[in-house]
Design an enzyme around this catalytic site. Structure first.
Site, PDB file in Angstrom:
ATOM      1  N   HIS A 195      44.734  22.449  17.145  1.00 29.81           N
ATOM      2  CA  HIS A 195      45.631  22.840  18.235  1.00 29.81           C
ATOM      3  C   HIS A 195      45.118  24.055  18.972  1.00 29.81           C
ATOM      4  O   HIS A 195      45.184  24.146  20.195  1.00 29.81           O
ATOM      5  CB  HIS A 195      47.020  23.162  17.690  1.00 29.81           C
ATOM      6  CG  HIS A 195      47.887  21.967  17.600  1.00 29.81           C
ATOM      7  ND1 HIS A 195      48.246  21.256  18.712  1.00 29.81           N
ATOM      8  CD2 HIS A 195      48.441  21.336  16.550  1.00 29.81           C
ATOM      9  CE1 HIS A 195      49.003  20.242  18.341  1.00 29.81           C
ATOM     10  NE2 HIS A 195      49.136  20.268  17.029  1.00 29.81           N
ATOM     11  N   ARG A 302      43.969   8.593  22.451  1.00 26.02           N
ATOM     12  CA  ARG A 302      43.724   8.214  21.055  1.00 26.02           C
ATOM     13  C   ARG A 302      45.034   8.381  20.299  1.00 26.02           C
ATOM     14  O   ARG A 302      45.390   9.495  19.905  1.00 26.02           O
ATOM     15  CB  ARG A 302      42.638   9.115  20.456  1.00 26.02           C
ATOM     16  CG  ARG A 302      41.263   8.933  21.079  1.00 26.02           C
ATOM     17  CD  ARG A 302      40.246   9.836  20.392  1.00 26.02           C
ATOM     18  NE  ARG A 302      38.874   9.470  20.684  1.00 26.02           N
ATOM     19  CZ  ARG A 302      38.082  10.124  21.534  1.00 26.02           C
ATOM     20  NH1 ARG A 302      38.536  11.166  22.188  1.00 26.02           N
ATOM     21  NH2 ARG A 302      36.834   9.717  21.721  1.00 26.02           N
ATOM     22  N   ARG A 338      45.317   3.531  23.646  1.00 29.70           N
ATOM     23  CA  ARG A 338      44.556   2.772  22.656  1.00 29.70           C
ATOM     24  C   ARG A 338      45.376   2.678  21.375  1.00 29.70           C
ATOM     25  O   ARG A 338      45.877   3.685  20.890  1.00 29.70           O
ATOM     26  CB  ARG A 338      43.227   3.471  22.375  1.00 29.70           C
ATOM     27  CG  ARG A 338      42.376   2.678  21.398  1.00 29.70           C
ATOM     28  CD  ARG A 338      41.043   3.311  21.187  1.00 29.70           C
ATOM     29  NE  ARG A 338      41.155   4.479  20.313  1.00 29.70           N
ATOM     30  CZ  ARG A 338      40.110   5.240  19.977  1.00 29.70           C
ATOM     31  NH1 ARG A 338      38.922   4.985  20.481  1.00 29.70           N
ATOM     32  NH2 ARG A 338      40.272   6.258  19.175  1.00 29.70           N
ATOM     33  N   GLU A 437      32.757  -1.778  21.497  1.00 25.73           N
ATOM     34  CA  GLU A 437      32.078  -0.748  20.694  1.00 25.73           C
ATOM     35  C   GLU A 437      31.407  -1.332  19.453  1.00 25.73           C
ATOM     36  O   GLU A 437      30.769  -0.626  18.690  1.00 25.73           O
ATOM     37  CB  GLU A 437      33.022   0.403  20.345  1.00 25.73           C
ATOM     38  CG  GLU A 437      34.369   0.000  19.811  1.00 25.73           C
ATOM     39  CD  GLU A 437      35.330   1.166  19.632  1.00 25.73           C
ATOM     40  OE1 GLU A 437      34.924   2.328  19.693  1.00 25.73           O
ATOM     41  OE2 GLU A 437      36.527   0.888  19.417  1.00 25.73           O
ATOM     42  N   ASN A 460      30.277   5.822  21.882  1.00 23.14           N
ATOM     43  CA  ASN A 460      30.048   6.600  20.652  1.00 23.14           C
ATOM     44  C   ASN A 460      29.818   5.664  19.467  1.00 23.14           C
ATOM     45  O   ASN A 460      28.863   5.825  18.705  1.00 23.14           O
ATOM     46  CB  ASN A 460      31.262   7.489  20.334  1.00 23.14           C
ATOM     47  CG  ASN A 460      31.608   8.419  21.469  1.00 23.14           C
ATOM     48  OD1 ASN A 460      30.783   8.641  22.351  1.00 23.14           O
ATOM     49  ND2 ASN A 460      32.814   8.940  21.481  1.00 23.14           N
ATOM     50  N   ASP A 461      30.708   4.689  19.320  1.00 24.60           N
ATOM     51  CA  ASP A 461      30.550   3.746  18.220  1.00 24.60           C
ATOM     52  C   ASP A 461      29.494   2.693  18.541  1.00 24.60           C
ATOM     53  O   ASP A 461      28.735   2.290  17.661  1.00 24.60           O
ATOM     54  CB  ASP A 461      31.887   3.062  17.911  1.00 24.60           C
ATOM     55  CG  ASP A 461      32.745   3.925  17.003  1.00 24.60           C
ATOM     56  OD1 ASP A 461      32.201   4.441  16.012  1.00 24.60           O
ATOM     57  OD2 ASP A 461      33.927   4.102  17.302  1.00 24.60           O
ATOM     58  N   ARG A 471      27.030   8.340  13.613  1.00 20.96           N
ATOM     59  CA  ARG A 471      27.213   9.293  14.724  1.00 20.96           C
ATOM     60  C   ARG A 471      27.481  10.719  14.270  1.00 20.96           C
ATOM     61  O   ARG A 471      27.384  11.651  15.068  1.00 20.96           O
ATOM     62  CB  ARG A 471      28.321   8.805  15.672  1.00 20.96           C
ATOM     63  CG  ARG A 471      29.690   8.750  15.058  1.00 20.96           C
ATOM     64  CD  ARG A 471      30.657   7.944  15.924  1.00 20.96           C
ATOM     65  NE  ARG A 471      31.639   8.784  16.597  1.00 20.96           N
ATOM     66  CZ  ARG A 471      32.723   8.314  17.199  1.00 20.96           C
ATOM     67  NH1 ARG A 471      32.953   7.022  17.248  1.00 20.96           N
ATOM     68  NH2 ARG A 471      33.572   9.126  17.779  1.00 20.96           N
ATOM     69  N   CYS A 508      34.278   5.082  27.976  1.00 21.63           N
ATOM     70  CA  CYS A 508      35.081   6.207  27.481  1.00 21.63           C
ATOM     71  C   CYS A 508      34.380   6.953  26.343  1.00 21.63           C
ATOM     72  O   CYS A 508      34.985   7.787  25.682  1.00 21.63           O
ATOM     73  CB  CYS A 508      36.472   5.756  27.071  1.00 21.63           C
ATOM     74  SG  CYS A 508      36.461   4.548  25.749  1.00 21.63           S
TER      75      CYS A 508
HETATM   76  C1  PEP Z   1      33.854   5.516  21.266  1.00 25.80           C
HETATM   77  O1  PEP Z   1      33.596   4.981  20.190  1.00 25.80           O
HETATM   78  O2  PEP Z   1      33.007   5.702  22.166  1.00 25.80           O
HETATM   79  C2  PEP Z   1      35.217   5.999  21.554  1.00 25.80           C
HETATM   80  C3  PEP Z   1      35.550   6.464  22.737  1.00 25.80           C
HETATM   81  O3  PEP Z   1      36.110   5.979  20.531  1.00 25.80           O
HETATM   82  P1  PEP Z   1      36.171   7.121  19.395  1.00 25.80           P
HETATM   83  O4  PEP Z   1      35.233   8.206  19.818  1.00 25.80           O
HETATM   84  O5  PEP Z   1      37.596   7.510  19.332  1.00 25.80           O
HETATM   85  O6  PEP Z   1      35.709   6.353  18.203  1.00 25.80           O
HETATM   86 MG    MG Z   2      35.205   4.342  18.875  1.00 26.85          MG
END
Ligand code: PEP
Ligand code: MG
Length: 589
Positions: A195, A302, A338, A437, A460-461, A471, A508
């Site tokens: 926070h 999220r 999501r 992803e 990211n995933d 990651r 994203c």
């Molecule tokens: C991703 O995987 O790119 C994503 C946006 O989801 P998170 O980072 O919450 O896994």
């Molecule tokens: Mg993800």
């Protein structure tokens, strides 16, 4: 006075320097003090009274923060008021008073320890951070057990200082940072999604967390420099270092002011092509900050956070309160909610899931939701109810195959019918989309996209699974390359497959926030870029300094190269030939 330099995690950029104000640590160290059986009821009454006082205090604080900082920051106090109503938490406290014949203070210390252990066992950083909310509420109750005059002294109101703390409780962070007299923050504990970090970012206060033991190395009145951009803290610097950072601070402040100006400018390239910067957020109170940075919608909420603010499972009302708050705050801009991405590594104590041997490949996200349909339906109902303003979209994470989309749709229809029967209003046209992803889903984007209204690429995933690189593992991070030719080929395929079907496509993941990789995505035809709001001005400034036509040509040519490094060097060189003033690397000037 010793000169010390420490490294931590820079979670809110900028430089702040000044005198230290050390925040007292919250102590849960009551020793066991036995009471006679006849005093148990009186002890329970003491607890009840302290809880009541705490509730009143929280309501006053909420009002106070609401009037000084706005509704979105007062939300933290709603979470704390909910904890006060948590039956399982208080049942366990009462049980230890009754059974152990002990004082409330000790029972609270025990409860605190138990909850800290439960949260500490969670692998996911963001989830772990939520333990501070429970500590916060318990600490208030402990303070409210004491007679009035012994309670904490009032905070210093006027002097501008740097706040240094072991672990700042969320309500204390809200109170202290709202006074606008905090130059910077340095904390032993915490991570980027605590926070304090979120609040510091939204109030533009430089912050470094995860310093381990800064509090043990300083005293009140020492001089400190907090560099939130580079994650460095310097205690009692010699004059030369102070001057160096003073000039760095001035440069950064100019850079940031300039950058923030672009928040108000149009999201168009030099040759007039429109793009849409969107925000990734984790908490409802981040919406206002996101828009102030130039977001044109919430590209990713999220929703996991809802599970983290309480020790028991969230109800439909808890979900609904969060979603409708975001939908209203963002209206008429779109909000992509999501569904929960938990399970696997992000296990929660409330859910009692067995540990899996390979959590990243396990019962995570939509797999978890489809396995636990009753829980999923609660979330779907709340999202539908919040869709009444027609700006909500449903986003499904970690889809692997078409069948999963089919199952989600069936369940979604079932929930819609239930709500219709109950005469509850919602948006019947609510768009449904999937995250791309998992590489298998990426390879069938052309098939998947026909089943949905939009897709959002979670790079990211996607990169972690496609390159087989964890990651968050430092040892293999050198292989985590968004510009790897294989990643770029895959992403180009995904974007083109969506565009061919005339479906909405966004990115994203972090790739959307990096000027160079975002530029490649722009060249592929992407127009929706969702990212941590603080990076939006940087992306806007980059795109506004380029012609789409040049970007498309350069990116197209770069696709013939063999390595990520070749691609990066080629793009920088070629773009700078055409646009020598391009804001390519987003650098501090
Ligand atoms: C991703 O995987 O790119 C994503 C946006 O989801 P998170 O980072 O919450 O896994
Ligand atoms: Mg993800």
């Amino acid at each position: 006075m010793t000169f010390i330099r420490l490294r931590g995690n820079g979670v809110s950029p900028g430089i702040g320097m000044g005198e230290i104000c050390l925040s007292d640590p919250v102590l849960f160290s009551a020793r066991k003090e036995s009471i006679p059986a006849s005093s148990v009821e009186a002890e329970l009454r003491r607890l009840k009274k302290a809880v009541e006082r705490t509730k009143n205090e929280l309501l006053i604080l909420k009002q106070d923060i609401k009037s000084t900082m706005g509704e979105e920051h007062a939300f933290i106090f709603d979470a704390h008021l909910l904890i006060l109503e948590d039956r399982s938490l208080f049942a366990s406290i009462e049980k230890s008073i009754r059974e152990e014949k002990a004082r409330v203070e000790w029972a609270l210390t025990q409860a605190h320890r138990k909850y800290q252990e439960l949260f500490d066992a969670i692998a996911d950083e963001y989830f772990r951070q939520r333990k501070s909310d429970v500590s916060d509420v318990l600490a208030r109750i402990v303070a409210n057990l004491r007679p009035k005059q012994k309670r904490a002294k009032k905070l210093e109101e006027t002097k501008k200082q740097v706040l240094v703390a072991h672990d700042l409780l969320p309500s204390e962070a809200a109170m202290r940072l709202s006074r606008r007299n905090v130059l910077a923050v340095a904390i032993d504990m915490g991570g980027p999604t605590s926070h304090t970090a979120i609040l510091a970012r939204s109030l533009n206060i430089p912050a470094v967390v995860g310093l381990h033991n800064v509090t043990q190395q300083v005293k009140n009145g020492d001089y400190i420099i907090v560099d939130g951009t580079d994650g460095e803290v310097i205690i009692n610097p010699p004059l030369a270092v102070r001057k160096e950072f003073q000039s760095k601070k001035e440069k950064y402040d100019i850079y940031f002011r300039e950058l923030k100006k672009t928040a108000k400018l149009g999201s168009v390239t030099l040759d007039g092509a429109k793009f849409f910067p969107l925000a990734n957020i984790e908490l409802p109170e981040e919406v206002a900050m996101a828009f102030s940075f130039g977001a044109e919608g919430i590209g990713l909420f999220r929703s996991e956070f809802i599970y983290l603010q309480r020790a028991s499972l969230p109800t439909e009302e808890d979900h609904f309160a969060a979603y409708s708050r975001i939908a209203k705050a963002a209206y008429p801009a779109p909000v992509y909610i999501r569904t929960i991405d938990i399970g696997g590594e992000k296990s929660l104590p409330q859910l009692n899931i067995e540990k899996e041997p390979n959590p990243a490949l396990g019962l995570r996200a939509i797999r978890f939701s489809l396995w636990n349909r009753e829980l999923f339906k609660v979330q779907l109902r709340a999202i539908l109810r919040a869709s009444i303003l027609k700006n909500v979209r449903l986003l499904i994470p970690m889809v692997t195959e078409v069948e999963e989309v089919g199952e989600v749709k069936l369940l979604f229809e079932e929930v819609k019918k239930e709500l219709e029967k109950e005469r509850v209003k919602f948006d019947r046209q609510i768009p449904l989309g999937v995250m791309i992803e998992v590489p298998a889903a990426a390879a069938i984007t052309d098939i998947l996209v026909k089943e949905v209204d939009f897709i959002s690429i979670g790079t990211n995933d996607l990169i972690q699974y496609y390159l087989a690189v964890d990651r968050s593992n430092e040892f293999v991070s050198y292989l985590y390359k968004p510009l790897h030719p294989s990643v770029l080929r895959l992403i180009r395929f995904i974007i083109q497959a969506a565009l061919r079907e005339r479906k909405d496509v966004a990115v994203c993941g972090e790739m959307a926030a990096n000027p160079l990789s975002a530029l490649v995505l722009l060249g592929f035809g992407l127009r929706k870029f969702s990212m941590n709001p603080i990076f939006i001005p940087r992306i806007k400034k980059t795109f506004r300094s380029l012609e789409l036509e040049t970007v498309e040509k350069v990116v197209d040519e770069a696709m013939h190269l063999r390595t990520a490094q070749d691609i990066e060097e080629f793009i920088i060189e070629r773009i700078l030939v055409k646009h020598p003033k391009a804001f390519l690397l987003g650098q501090v000037m």
